[in-house]
Each structure stands twice: as C-alpha cells, then as structure tokens.
Design a protein around this motif. Sequence first.
Motif, PDB file in Angstrom:
ATOM      1  N   ASP A   5       1.087  12.818   3.136  1.00 40.09           N
ATOM      2  CA  ASP A   5       0.047  13.363   3.540  1.00 40.09           C
ATOM      3  C   ASP A   5      -0.496  13.866   1.738  1.00 40.09           C
ATOM      4  OD1 ASP A   5       0.910  15.843   4.516  1.00 40.09           O
ATOM      5  OD2 ASP A   5      -1.252  16.565   4.716  1.00 40.09           O
ATOM      6  N   SER A  62       0.477  11.083  -2.896  1.00 39.58           N
ATOM      7  CA  SER A  62      -0.584   9.869  -3.470  1.00 39.58           C
ATOM      8  C   SER A  62       0.070   8.850  -3.546  1.00 39.58           C
ATOM      9  CB  SER A  62      -0.937   9.895  -4.611  1.00 39.58           C
ATOM     10  OG  SER A  62      -0.424   9.949  -5.754  1.00 39.58           O
ATOM     11  N   LYS A  65       0.377   4.844   4.101  1.00 37.43           N
ATOM     12  CA  LYS A  65      -0.332   5.204   3.615  1.00 37.43           C
ATOM     13  C   LYS A  65      -2.366   5.526   3.767  1.00 37.43           C
ATOM     14  CE  LYS A  65      -1.728   9.220   0.810  1.00 37.43           C
ATOM     15  NZ  LYS A  65      -1.172  10.764   1.749  1.00 37.43           N
ATOM     16  N   GLU A  66      -2.435   4.656   3.622  1.00 38.91           N
ATOM     17  CA  GLU A  66      -3.520   3.600   3.996  1.00 38.91           C
ATOM     18  C   GLU A  66      -4.314   3.654   5.145  1.00 38.91           C
ATOM     19  OE1 GLU A  66      -3.204  -0.120   1.987  1.00 38.91           O
ATOM     20  OE2 GLU A  66      -3.445   0.254  -0.027  1.00 38.91           O
ATOM     21  N   LEU A  92      -3.019   5.617   8.059  1.00 40.92           N
ATOM     22  CA  LEU A  92      -3.411   7.268   8.344  1.00 40.92           C
ATOM     23  C   LEU A  92      -4.683   7.537   6.852  1.00 40.92           C
ATOM     24  CD1 LEU A  92      -0.014   8.756   7.375  1.00 40.92           C
ATOM     25  CD2 LEU A  92      -0.790   8.712   9.368  1.00 40.92           C
ATOM     26  N   GLU A  93      -5.189   7.252   6.113  1.00 47.00           N
ATOM     27  CA  GLU A  93      -6.619   7.541   5.273  1.00 47.00           C
ATOM     28  C   GLU A  93      -7.565   6.995   6.573  1.00 47.00           C
ATOM     29  OE1 GLU A  93      -6.083   6.187   1.562  1.00 47.00           O
ATOM     30  OE2 GLU A  93      -4.945   7.538   0.916  1.00 47.00           O
ATOM     31  N   GLU A  94      -6.978   6.092   6.858  1.00 48.80           N
ATOM     32  CA  GLU A  94      -8.472   5.074   7.626  1.00 48.80           C
ATOM     33  C   GLU A  94      -8.348   5.683   9.076  1.00 48.80           C
ATOM     34  OE1 GLU A  94      -7.587   0.960   8.191  1.00 48.80           O
ATOM     35  OE2 GLU A  94      -8.362   0.581   6.315  1.00 48.80           O
ATOM     36  N   GLU A 114      -7.614   8.476   9.415  1.00 51.74           N
ATOM     37  CA  GLU A 114      -8.150  10.332   9.822  1.00 51.74           C
ATOM     38  C   GLU A 114      -9.656  10.144   9.966  1.00 51.74           C
ATOM     39  OE1 GLU A 114      -8.572  14.131   8.840  1.00 51.74           O
ATOM     40  OE2 GLU A 114      -6.603  12.855   9.374  1.00 51.74           O
ATOM     41  N   LEU A 115     -10.181   8.938   9.522  1.00 55.51           N
ATOM     42  CA  LEU A 115     -11.773   8.880   9.108  1.00 55.51           C
ATOM     43  C   LEU A 115     -12.204   8.853  10.393  1.00 55.51           C
ATOM     44  CD1 LEU A 115     -12.492   6.316   5.938  1.00 55.51           C
ATOM     45  CD2 LEU A 115     -12.696   8.922   6.834  1.00 55.51           C
TER      46      LEU A 115
END
Length: 579
Positions: free
Chosen positions: A397, A400, A476-477, A479-481, A483-484
Amino acid sequence: AQCAKIQASVKQNEMREQQRKAEENDAKDLEATLPILQELVSASEGGVTSVDQLAAPLFADPPDEGETFKLAMDEIEASANEAQNKITEARKQINGKLQSARAYAPETRKRALTECSVLQQKLTEVQNKLNPFKTMRKDFKARVEAKQQLSEIAEGLGTIELEVEKATMVVSIAEKGSMSEEEQMSAQEMIAPLNKDVMDFLRIIEAKLRVAQGPMREELNLVKERSLASRRKLEVIGAVLKSQKDTKMSEEMLAVAAQKVDEVEECLVKCQEAEMPFLKGLEILPQDESARAIADSETAAAKAETVLAQCKTFMRTKLGEVKRFAPALIKTTTEELTKQMARGDEAARKVAQFKRETIERKMASLLAEVVDGIVLAEKKVAVVAEAAKPFLSDSLDKISVDAIKEAGERTTEVEPEAQEACVEAKKLIAAKQKEARGPDAAAAIAKLQARLNAALQDLVKQMKAAATGDKLIKGKEMLEEAELTIMAAETEVEKVEKIAGPIQGDEGEEMSEDTIDELGTAYVSAQKVVKSATSAMEKQMLAAVPVVKLALQKLIERCKKATGRLNSVLQATKGQKAL
C-alpha cells in the motif's frame, strides 16, 4: 537452617581453639620431658662405652688367670651392672612416656611416639652391645679366641668404616649447597667399591653364623651389626648423591626446555617477518612480490613445525624421566615443564594460524582472477537486488503503481549484466579447476564456487520477484477498488448502527414501525454489500501473488469486523418486530 549453620560453625571454631591450646600445652610438656629421656639414653650409651674401654685392654693383651685378672673382671662386671641399671631406668622412663603420650593432642602425640621409638631403638642397640660383657668372666677365653679368629675380618671392616666416614664427609657439603659434577663422580667412585666390600663381609659373616655357637656367635653378631651400620651409611650417601644428580638433571632439563621453546618462538618471529608484505594494507600484492612472500612464508612455517615437533618430543620424553625423581622434585620439575609446554602450545597455535593464513594467501594469489570475477558478479547481482526491492516489499500500500513499473524497467535493464558476470565467473572457475592441484586449491575453489552459487540463487530470486510485476500492478489496482468497496460496506454498517442507536443496550424500549422498516432495509443492504465484498476478495486471493494476498487478507479481516458489527445490531434488536 541458617541459624543451625552458624551454630555449627561456632562450635567448630571452639573445637579448633581447644585443640590448638591442647597442642600447645602438650608440646610444652614434651619439650620439657624429651631432653631428660635423651640424657638417660646418652648416659646408657656412655656406660656401655666405659665397659668396652675397660675390656679392650684384656682382649688386646689377655692376662693369666690370677689376682690381676680377677680384679679386672670385677671392675668390668660392676661397670656392666651399672650400665644395665641405666638402660633399665631409661627404658622404664621411655615406656612411661609412651603411655602418657597417648593422651596428647594428635600432632604432638605423633611426634612423641616417633621420638620415643627412636630412643627405644637406640637402647636396643646399646643393650646388644652390653650383653656380651655381662658373661665376660665365663666366656672370656672363648671370646678371646673368637676375637683372634675374627681379627682379620674386624681389621678389614675397620678399614671400610674409615672409608665410609671419609665418603660421609665428602657428601656432607651437599647440606650447604649443590655438588659439582666432578665431586659427584668422585664420591660415586668412592662408594661403589665400599658397597661391594660391605656386601662381601656380610656374606662371609652370614656363612659363619650358620655354624657358630656361644661367644663366637655373639662376636659375629657384633661384627655384623657394624657391617649393617656401614651399609646404612652408604645408603644415605647414595640417596644424597642421587638427590644431587636428580637436581642437576632437573636444572639442565628445564634449561633445555626453555631453550627449545625459545627456538619455537624465534621461528614464530620469522613467520611474522615473512608475512610483513601482506600487512602493508594493499588488497592485492604484485604477482612477483606475492610469490616471494608466499614462498618465504611456507619456508618459515615448515621450519617452525619441525622445531615445534622436536620441542614436543623433548617435553614428552622428559615428563617420563621426571617420574624417577624424588616426590618433591617431581612436583617442582613437572610444574616448570608444564609452564614451558604452555608457552609451546601458545606458539603452536600461532604457527597453525599462520600456516592457515599462508594457504589462504597462496590460494588468493592463485585464484585472484577468479575472485575478481566473483566479486564483480556479486556486485552486479546486488544492483539487480536493489532494483527489484519493491517486488519483495511487505507494504504494497506504500508503493505506487509508477514505482512498481519503474522497478520492473530497471530490473530488466540491469539483469543481463548480472547474468553475463555470473557466466564469466563460472568460466574462470572451470579453467582454474583444470590448473590447480592439491587439496588446498580444491578447498579454495569450492569456497569460491559456493559464493558464485549463492549469487546465482539470489539473482534467480530477484528475477522471480520481478516477474510478478504485472500481477503486482493489477493487484495494486484491484486493492484500490477493494478498498473503496469495503469502505462503502463500512458506511452501510454505520447507517445501520446509527438507526439502531437509541435501543442498543436497552431491550425494553420499542421501536416504531417506520424505524423498524428503515432498520431492516438498511441491515439487508449492508449485509449484501459486506458479503459481496468478502466474496470478491476471497476469489481474488486464489491467484494473487504473496504480497497482494497479504493486503487482501487485511481487507477480509475488515469485512469480518463489519459483519460482527451487524450481528451486534441484530442481537440488540432481537426483542423488536422481526427485521
């Protein structure tokens, strides 16, 4: 328990003090009595000497039996009776002291028994000398004949006794200091024939005693006792000479031992001088200088090992010879030899270390090209490892997507150079394996091969990590989704908790129909969102790389906590109308 120990200690101290005082008192009593006993024994010896002096002229020139003879015999018998009375009184006093000494304290009792035993032995010898004079009138003629028959033996024995006294005087200087080697040899040459002569006399006397009777037997026993006394003196002289010889041997032995250890340490200094070129601070010496220094080091090490082996052999041999010395000399000599051996062992340790370092330096010189190749390969692999660091991070996390892409490009860029360096190092090792001979070279090459293998394994590890770059980016992408999604689920749960807030913890309060409907709708919505998020992340766990799996696991734990919060709301509103 502590009190008991203290009491026991106090009691022991009291007992020691009592024993000390008893020893002092008993020692004073013995010191006061012993001179009296010694004086009685001396008086007994003097009495027998007087009898012998009175009888000597009669044996030397026997008179006819008449008034002169009778008067002489009367005087001798009177003197003999007086000497016997002195012996009897001395024995009585000594026996009495032996009885009283048994009550003395241990150390004083031991000394008293020893001193009294010596005095008793002297009295026995005095009594044996006196006994023939007690029957001299009756046995005079036979004794004169016996003396005449033994005159040749007595004369020869007298000569031996004189020589023994001379030998005793020669070795008496040992009490004041050590004898020189010449003095020891002279004394040894003096007593050797005397020992033989005394033993010859004793054999002759023993042969005559087997058939002798009466005065002849008594005279033979007197001569035998004189011979035994001479033999005892010769034994004492022999013991003194042996002590002198052993002491001299010990001194010489220790001097040689110290010298041999000095020689070993001198060789160690030569070893240190030989390695000086390697201690200049230069990482690698020029080839010619390195070759000379290694050759000098090998020569110095070989010389040191030879001298060291000789030193160890000498020490082992002398430790065996020391066992023939007297106990006290064995102890002191062994202690000194042990000290020298400790010096030798320390030098041996340093020589062994020097030899190992010499071998390492020789191998380093022989394999310098290979070492350079492996060092280069290790450096190149380290560059790859630095570039691939993001792929092995536990905190995805914090990295980047751009950083991951940049790491992938950098790793791909430097990996070929690392591969090429490893291949070249492998070729160098293979070439040296054909040239190098001997176990030392083989061991050195094996160590270098192990270093190269470690570098190759590290390179493979880094490239495997870098190969996951695309997956990391997608992860990573994702995980970002995720997280939302989980944040949305947590928001729904918060709505449910807010609606149920007034009645949580108070089962008696009823909710309105509208509130129940609103809570039910919110609960179902939140539950669907949480389940959907959990299901999606569990599916993604199956194909995710390790670092992504770790991040997904943390998000799933948050989903479980959200479910737990919903269950808490359900439990709190169970008394209300069914949701």
